[in-house]
Design a protein around this motif. Sequence first.
Motif, PDB file in Angstrom:
ATOM      1  N   GLY A 155     -20.403  24.890 -37.126  1.00 51.39           N
ATOM      2  CA  GLY A 155     -21.806  24.314 -36.595  1.00 51.39           C
ATOM      3  C   GLY A 155     -22.604  25.721 -35.827  1.00 51.39           C
ATOM      4  O   GLY A 155     -22.339  26.999 -35.569  1.00 51.39           O
ATOM      5  N   LEU A 173     -31.721  25.971 -40.307  1.00 50.94           N
ATOM      6  CA  LEU A 173     -30.665  25.314 -39.783  1.00 50.94           C
ATOM      7  C   LEU A 173     -29.469  24.336 -40.218  1.00 50.94           C
ATOM      8  O   LEU A 173     -28.727  24.769 -40.882  1.00 50.94           O
ATOM      9  N   ARG A 174     -30.262  23.421 -41.001  1.00 47.60           N
ATOM     10  CA  ARG A 174     -29.796  22.082 -41.664  1.00 47.60           C
ATOM     11  C   ARG A 174     -29.891  23.387 -42.932  1.00 47.60           C
ATOM     12  O   ARG A 174     -28.665  22.981 -44.068  1.00 47.60           O
ATOM     13  N   ALA A 177     -26.302  25.672 -42.320  1.00 45.68           N
ATOM     14  CA  ALA A 177     -25.393  24.653 -43.291  1.00 45.68           C
ATOM     15  C   ALA A 177     -24.784  24.455 -43.775  1.00 45.68           C
ATOM     16  O   ALA A 177     -23.584  24.603 -43.960  1.00 45.68           O
ATOM     17  N   LEU A 185     -24.196  20.613 -36.418  1.00 51.62           N
ATOM     18  CA  LEU A 185     -25.900  21.065 -36.057  1.00 51.62           C
ATOM     19  C   LEU A 185     -26.283  20.733 -34.319  1.00 51.62           C
ATOM     20  O   LEU A 185     -26.121  19.110 -34.086  1.00 51.62           O
ATOM     21  N   ALA A 201     -29.671  16.504 -37.182  1.00 50.93           N
ATOM     22  CA  ALA A 201     -28.476  16.585 -35.908  1.00 50.93           C
ATOM     23  C   ALA A 201     -27.210  16.287 -35.803  1.00 50.93           C
ATOM     24  O   ALA A 201     -27.391  14.773 -36.154  1.00 50.93           O
TER      25      ALA A 201
END
Length: 217
Positions: A155, A173-174, A177, A185, A201
């Motif tokens: 992650g 960030l998502r 990933a 996350l 998240a």
Amino acid sequence: MELDHIKSRIAAAERAAGREAGSVTLIAVSKVQPAERVTAVLDAGHRTFGENYVQEAQGKWPDWRQRFAGVSVHMIGPLQSNKAKAAVELFDAIHTLDRISLARKLAHQIAEQGRTPQLFIQINTGDEPQKAGILADELPGFLDQCRDLGLSPQGLMCIPPEDADPVPHFRLLRRLAGDNGLDLLSMGMSADFETAIAEGATHVRIGSAIFGARDAG
């Protein structure tokens, strides 16, 4: 207690986002909190905690693990390479992998100890020079280096710039990933965890909203 209130808010945020119930892990950030506050949360049945300092965690969690079954402790603060041995011994997850020298040390200790903590790569989503984390465009190459060492990061983690709208950082960030085949996350803290849940998240790091203001640090 505040723990119950936070768990209710997490459950509501999961529902509002169309997320499966229980899909978000609450990390209770217990760094520099008085022991009685932490044991009250342990007595209430919570078992996932976050620490920023290896030495502090060494001083309390071995005993608490003996007293409370099923405890999981996550390293969420900057990790010095010379603390890699203790970190692999202590922690079930490390959220702050951010440089190849640390990756090498962790790979060595994981192989030597036979423990496999979850690994999150910290991304400096705001390109802040004072903040730890690799830059977003460095992630593919860094992941390749980690995997060449035998590591399997699962992650990403970020801490958006203070006073900034966190949404663009959570979305970055998502996307990172998803683009790199990572499932977890770690994003969202006391002030913005519901927003983080809406943005995907899987782990939220909440301290003051559970324990109250810290006495130090």
